[in-house]
Structure formats: C-alpha cells, structure tokens
Design a protein around this motif. Structure first.
Motif, PDB file in Angstrom:
ATOM      1  N   LEU A  14       0.821  -1.203   0.000  1.00  0.00           N
ATOM      2  CA  LEU A  14       0.000   0.000   0.000  1.00  0.00           C
ATOM      3  C   LEU A  14       0.860   1.260   0.000  1.00  0.00           C
ATOM      4  O   LEU A  14       0.643   2.182  -0.807  1.00  0.00           O
ATOM      5  CB  LEU A  14      -0.915   0.006   1.231  1.00  0.00           C
ATOM      6  N   VAL A  15       1.841   1.312   0.885  1.00  0.00           N
ATOM      7  CA  VAL A  15       2.690   2.506   0.987  1.00  0.00           C
ATOM      8  C   VAL A  15       3.653   2.594  -0.187  1.00  0.00           C
ATOM      9  O   VAL A  15       3.811   3.661  -0.791  1.00  0.00           O
ATOM     10  CB  VAL A  15       3.449   2.501   2.328  1.00  0.00           C
ATOM     11  N   PHE A  16       4.275   1.494  -0.531  1.00  0.00           N
ATOM     12  CA  PHE A  16       5.223   1.524  -1.641  1.00  0.00           C
ATOM     13  C   PHE A  16       4.504   1.864  -2.953  1.00  0.00           C
ATOM     14  O   PHE A  16       5.000   2.672  -3.755  1.00  0.00           O
ATOM     15  CB  PHE A  16       5.935   0.176  -1.770  1.00  0.00           C
ATOM     16  N   GLY A  17       3.345   1.261  -3.185  1.00  0.00           N
ATOM     17  CA  GLY A  17       2.619   1.506  -4.428  1.00  0.00           C
ATOM     18  C   GLY A  17       1.917   2.845  -4.456  1.00  0.00           C
ATOM     19  O   GLY A  17       2.027   3.598  -5.434  1.00  0.00           O
ATOM     20  N   GLY A  18       1.184   3.160  -3.390  1.00  0.00           N
ATOM     21  CA  GLY A  18       0.437   4.406  -3.359  1.00  0.00           C
ATOM     22  C   GLY A  18       1.334   5.631  -3.240  1.00  0.00           C
ATOM     23  O   GLY A  18       1.284   6.540  -4.077  1.00  0.00           O
ATOM     24  N   CYS A  19       2.176   5.642  -2.208  1.00  0.00           N
ATOM     25  CA  CYS A  19       3.093   6.774  -2.032  1.00  0.00           C
ATOM     26  C   CYS A  19       4.149   6.791  -3.135  1.00  0.00           C
ATOM     27  O   CYS A  19       4.596   7.861  -3.559  1.00  0.00           O
ATOM     28  CB  CYS A  19       3.760   6.708  -0.660  1.00  0.00           C
ATOM     29  N   GLY A  20       4.536   5.615  -3.606  1.00  0.00           N
ATOM     30  CA  GLY A  20       5.515   5.554  -4.692  1.00  0.00           C
ATOM     31  C   GLY A  20       5.001   6.207  -5.952  1.00  0.00           C
ATOM     32  O   GLY A  20       5.749   6.877  -6.670  1.00  0.00           O
TER      33      GLY A  20
END
Length: 229
Positions: A14-20
């Motif tokens: 979630l963080v790697f994909g969304g924030c990425g």
C-alpha cells in the motif's frame, strides 16, 4: 503469525505503491500521472492485496480499519495490537524502500519534496487548515469503513468486495488529496513522516486520531444499521 505477516506485506505494498506513485510518477514532466493517477494507485494496491491476502488476514492494512471492524463486532480485541504493529512496520519498510529508490535521483530531498507525507496548513497541497484536514479525515475514513463493512457483509454479493473497496479508496483520495494528501490510515502516514521528519512528525498526531475516530464511529453506526450482519 501468518496473518500478521500478511498485514505487513499488504501494508508495505500500500505505501510503496500508493506513495511511490506520488513520489516517483505524479510530477514527471509531460507524462506525470497527477492526482488522478495517485488516487487510482492507492485503490489498486488495496484491491490487489484484498484478492492476494484477504483470505489470510482480512486485508486490513490500516489501524483505522482494524479498530473499525472491532467496533462493528467483527474483529477480536486481542488481535488489534499484533495487526497494528505489523501494519506500522510494513508501512515503515515500504517507505524505506521507496526512499532508497527515490534517493537514486540526484538532488532528491525527502523533506523538501514532501515525500507524500500528510500535512495541513502550509504543508497541505491546497493550503487547507487543521480543522479542514481533521474533518476530512474523520468523514472520509467513516465512509471508507462503511464501504468496507457493507461490501464484506455476509448478505452482499460474493466476490466483489475488493473491487468496491478499491474503488472506494480511489474516490476518497480524489476528494482528499488536495486537502492533506489524504491519510485515512495512520500506518500510511507514519511511514513517510519518519523520513521527512520535522513538520511531518509534528503533524502526525492528527493522522492517527482522526482516522481512528472515523473508523470507530463507522463500526458503531454500521452495527446499528445492519444488526444481523
């Protein structure tokens, strides 16, 4: 242990994909995906993980979701802390890997860029103040949990919950990104804030309190709205 590991992996994604998507792709000249692309990326991370690990851990990926499900009577209190620990750790590792990749570009500065951290006032994309951010986080988390609780109700059409939840998260990002980069997830806020430091850590309290309040309220409301669920 298996469920906590699944929550760690899902929140990492979630963080790697969304924030990425926000850090690496949103502002690329001419081909940047913009806020619409970032909103869709967050929705896709949840939808894909719901199909991948939903049968293992329920795919909460969010302390506000775990607490909301507990408030609705669907999640045992004893599992809240292990889930929260796995979610926060997954978010931190996801932000850490993203930081290492982003740092490969000359001149990258997490603090100066914002690193997809949540913020209000001068750190809001649209210059929205504390009260606006607080209200947006409570209301949007409330509605996100209502979507989750309804889509996963035993009386709802089977197999479509991940799609509804993913599209729901996309929608609330379209509303909330201009206000404070949208959190509705204390773990998601914590990961980037640790790498930005300074103002992001000083404002992090709001992105814990407001989503948890919104999630808890949704759990209580849905329990009364659909008592036989």
């Amino acid at each position: 242990m298996h469920r906590s590991a699944a929550e760690f992996m899902g929140t990492f994604w979630l963080v790697f994909g969304g924030c990425g998507s926000a850090v690496l792709a949103a502002g690329v000249p001419e081909v940047g995906i913009g806020w619409l692309g970032v909103a869709l990326a967050f929705g896709l991370t949840v939808m894909t993980m719901a199909y991948a690990i939903g049968h293992v851990s329920g795919c909460h990926l969010n302390p506000a979701v775990s607490i909301g499900l507990w408030a609705a009577g669907r999640f045992p209190c004893r599992d809240i802390l292990p889930y929260l620990a796995a979610q926060v750790l997954g978010a931190i590792v996801g932000a850490g890997v993203l930081y290492l990749i982003a740092s490969g570009k000359a001149g990258f500065d997490a603090s100066a860029s914002g690193f997809a951290a949540n913020g209000y006032g001068e750190h809001s994309p649209g210059q929205y103040g504390l009260v606006a951010a607080l209200l947006a986080e409570v209301v949007l988390t409330f509605m996100f949990l209502m979507i989750i609780l309804g889509a996963t109700d035993g009386r709802a059409p089977a197999g479509f919950a991940p799609i509804a939840i993913g599209l729901g998260l996309t929608l609330i990002h379209l509303i909330g990104i201009p206000v404070d980069n949208l959190s509705v997830n204390p773990a998601r806020s914590t990961g980037p804030a640790l790498f930005v430091g300074d103002w992001a850590l000083a404002q992090l309290w709001l992105f814990w309190i407001a989503p948890i309040l919104g999630g808890w309220l949704a759990g209580k409301v849905y329990r009364r709205l659909a008592p036989s669920a």
